[in-house]
Design a protein around this motif. Structure first.
Motif, PDB file in Angstrom:
ATOM      1  N   ASP A  80     -18.774  -0.006   1.321  1.00 32.85           N
ATOM      2  CA  ASP A  80     -19.167   0.748   0.135  1.00 32.85           C
ATOM      3  C   ASP A  80     -20.666   1.020   0.040  1.00 32.85           C
ATOM      4  O   ASP A  80     -21.174   1.318  -1.027  1.00 32.85           O
ATOM      5  CB  ASP A  80     -18.676   0.030  -1.120  1.00 32.85           C
ATOM      6  N   SER A  81     -21.355   0.930   1.155  1.00 30.98           N
ATOM      7  CA  SER A  81     -22.790   1.186   1.172  1.00 30.98           C
ATOM      8  C   SER A  81     -23.158   1.709   2.559  1.00 30.98           C
ATOM      9  O   SER A  81     -22.528   1.313   3.549  1.00 30.98           O
ATOM     10  CB  SER A  81     -23.522  -0.118   0.863  1.00 30.98           C
ATOM     11  N   PRO A  82     -24.147   2.593   2.666  1.00 27.91           N
ATOM     12  CA  PRO A  82     -24.489   3.160   3.971  1.00 27.91           C
ATOM     13  C   PRO A  82     -24.745   2.122   5.065  1.00 27.91           C
ATOM     14  O   PRO A  82     -24.327   2.308   6.200  1.00 27.91           O
ATOM     15  CB  PRO A  82     -25.752   3.980   3.692  1.00 27.91           C
ATOM     16  N   LEU A  84     -23.350  -0.610   5.496  1.00 29.71           N
ATOM     17  CA  LEU A  84     -22.118  -1.313   5.845  1.00 29.71           C
ATOM     18  C   LEU A  84     -21.106  -0.432   6.575  1.00 29.71           C
ATOM     19  O   LEU A  84     -20.031  -0.900   6.951  1.00 29.71           O
ATOM     20  CB  LEU A  84     -21.460  -1.871   4.570  1.00 29.71           C
ATOM     21  N   MET A  85     -21.433   0.831   6.792  1.00 34.65           N
ATOM     22  CA  MET A  85     -20.502   1.771   7.414  1.00 34.65           C
ATOM     23  C   MET A  85     -20.366   1.514   8.917  1.00 34.65           C
ATOM     24  O   MET A  85     -21.345   1.181   9.583  1.00 34.65           O
ATOM     25  CB  MET A  85     -20.968   3.209   7.203  1.00 34.65           C
ATOM     26  N   PRO A  86     -19.170   1.689   9.456  1.00 33.73           N
ATOM     27  CA  PRO A  86     -18.987   1.522  10.905  1.00 33.73           C
ATOM     28  C   PRO A  86     -19.643   2.652  11.680  1.00 33.73           C
ATOM     29  O   PRO A  86     -19.764   3.763  11.186  1.00 33.73           O
ATOM     30  CB  PRO A  86     -17.472   1.545  11.074  1.00 33.73           C
ATOM     31  N   GLY A  87     -20.087   2.339  12.911  1.00 34.92           N
ATOM     32  CA  GLY A  87     -20.623   3.338  13.819  1.00 34.92           C
ATOM     33  C   GLY A  87     -22.014   3.828  13.506  1.00 34.92           C
ATOM     34  O   GLY A  87     -22.500   4.754  14.138  1.00 34.92           O
ATOM     35  N   ARG A  88     -22.727   3.202  12.569  1.00 38.13           N
ATOM     36  CA  ARG A  88     -24.017   3.708  12.124  1.00 38.13           C
ATOM     37  C   ARG A  88     -25.144   3.495  13.126  1.00 38.13           C
ATOM     38  O   ARG A  88     -26.092   4.246  13.138  1.00 38.13           O
ATOM     39  CB  ARG A  88     -24.388   3.099  10.774  1.00 38.13           C
ATOM     40  N   VAL A  89     -25.091   2.467  13.965  1.00 38.09           N
ATOM     41  CA  VAL A  89     -26.169   2.150  14.895  1.00 38.09           C
ATOM     42  C   VAL A  89     -25.540   1.730  16.222  1.00 38.09           C
ATOM     43  O   VAL A  89     -24.453   1.176  16.245  1.00 38.09           O
ATOM     44  CB  VAL A  89     -27.007   0.940  14.399  1.00 38.09           C
ATOM     45  N   GLN A  90     -26.239   1.976  17.290  1.00 45.13           N
ATOM     46  CA  GLN A  90     -25.779   1.503  18.592  1.00 45.13           C
ATOM     47  C   GLN A  90     -26.378   0.129  18.856  1.00 45.13           C
ATOM     48  O   GLN A  90     -27.575  -0.063  18.730  1.00 45.13           O
ATOM     49  CB  GLN A  90     -26.203   2.464  19.703  1.00 45.13           C
ATOM     50  N   VAL A  91     -25.556  -0.832  19.194  1.00 44.57           N
ATOM     51  CA  VAL A  91     -26.014  -2.172  19.532  1.00 44.57           C
ATOM     52  C   VAL A  91     -25.523  -2.467  20.944  1.00 44.57           C
ATOM     53  O   VAL A  91     -24.327  -2.543  21.182  1.00 44.57           O
ATOM     54  CB  VAL A  91     -25.452  -3.224  18.539  1.00 44.57           C
ATOM     55  N   ASP A  92     -26.443  -2.598  21.889  1.00 42.90           N
ATOM     56  CA  ASP A  92     -26.091  -2.836  23.292  1.00 42.90           C
ATOM     57  C   ASP A  92     -25.062  -1.844  23.811  1.00 42.90           C
ATOM     58  O   ASP A  92     -24.132  -2.206  24.526  1.00 42.90           O
ATOM     59  CB  ASP A  92     -25.571  -4.264  23.475  1.00 42.90           C
ATOM     60  N   ALA A  96     -21.994  -0.145  15.996  1.00 43.18           N
ATOM     61  CA  ALA A  96     -21.909  -1.286  15.081  1.00 43.18           C
ATOM     62  C   ALA A  96     -20.659  -1.160  14.221  1.00 43.18           C
ATOM     63  O   ALA A  96     -20.259  -0.070  13.839  1.00 43.18           O
ATOM     64  CB  ALA A  96     -23.156  -1.333  14.198  1.00 43.18           C
ATOM     65  N   TRP A  97     -20.056  -2.287  13.933  1.00 42.97           N
ATOM     66  CA  TRP A  97     -18.883  -2.306  13.065  1.00 42.97           C
ATOM     67  C   TRP A  97     -19.326  -2.256  11.617  1.00 42.97           C
ATOM     68  O   TRP A  97     -20.411  -2.695  11.258  1.00 42.97           O
ATOM     69  CB  TRP A  97     -18.083  -3.574  13.309  1.00 42.97           C
ATOM     70  N   GLY A  98     -18.448  -1.757  10.779  1.00 46.07           N
ATOM     71  CA  GLY A  98     -18.683  -1.764   9.348  1.00 46.07           C
ATOM     72  C   GLY A  98     -18.245  -3.102   8.766  1.00 46.07           C
ATOM     73  O   GLY A  98     -17.715  -3.966   9.473  1.00 46.07           O
ATOM     74  N   TYR A  99     -18.460  -3.254   7.455  1.00 50.37           N
ATOM     75  CA  TYR A  99     -18.175  -4.531   6.830  1.00 50.37           C
ATOM     76  C   TYR A  99     -17.709  -4.329   5.398  1.00 50.37           C
ATOM     77  O   TYR A  99     -18.260  -3.522   4.659  1.00 50.37           O
ATOM     78  CB  TYR A  99     -19.446  -5.393   6.843  1.00 50.37           C
TER      79      TYR A  99
END
Length: 150
Positions: A80-82, A84-92, A96-99
């Motif tokens: 429910d917040s930017p 926490l959204m899935p796919g927002r950043v690349q990690v390795d 990234a997963w959302g939460y």
């Protein structure tokens, strides 16, 4: 056990026993007896699966009894917040997963799936579209050194 000591209401009466649980479950508490909300639920594998089924069935147990409001279940698996959204950043190289409320939301979702992930490799995977729940326990002893790789 799963009790709110401040109100003498036990989750074992309201939730755990109504899941058809095989065994008692325990929450990690701090030195004052307060439940550590960020983690620390200890249960047997089949009961983790039963908890996943509770979510698969939008808060209803095996008998169809509504234990948790369906709206709350849906809200708990909806970021429910930017940040926490899935796919927002690349990690390795991986999105990234959302939460949600203790639930992880994969970046490339398949059937609105979501996961409960424990610090040492415990997982509850729920895929409502495919009617699948998978529970897994393990002991990832090297978590403190390479937990992000898990």
């Amino acid at each position: 056990s799963l009790c709110d000591w401040s109100s003498d209401v036990c989750s074992s009466d309201l939730l755990w026993s109504k899941l058809g649980s095989q065994a008692d479950a325990y929450w990690l508490t701090d030195k004052t007896g307060e439940v550590v909300a960020a983690g620390g639920l200890n249960a047997v594998l089949r009961d983790y699966a039963r908890f996943g089924l509770l979510y698969l069935n939008e808060g209803r147990n095996f008998a169809g009894e509504q234990l948790v409001p369906a709206d709350w279940v849906r809200a708990s698996i909806t970021p429910d917040s930017p940040h926490l959204m899935p796919g927002r950043v690349q990690v390795d190289g991986f999105p990234a997963w959302g939460y949600g409320y203790q639930w992880w939301i994969p970046g490339a979702r398949s059937g609105n799936d979501f996961n409960g992930i424990g610090i040492y490799g415990q997982f509850i995977y729920v895929n409502p579209e495919r009617k699948v729940v998978i529970a897994k326990t393990s002991a990832y002893a090297d978590y403190n050194n390479s937990g992000e790789l898990m």
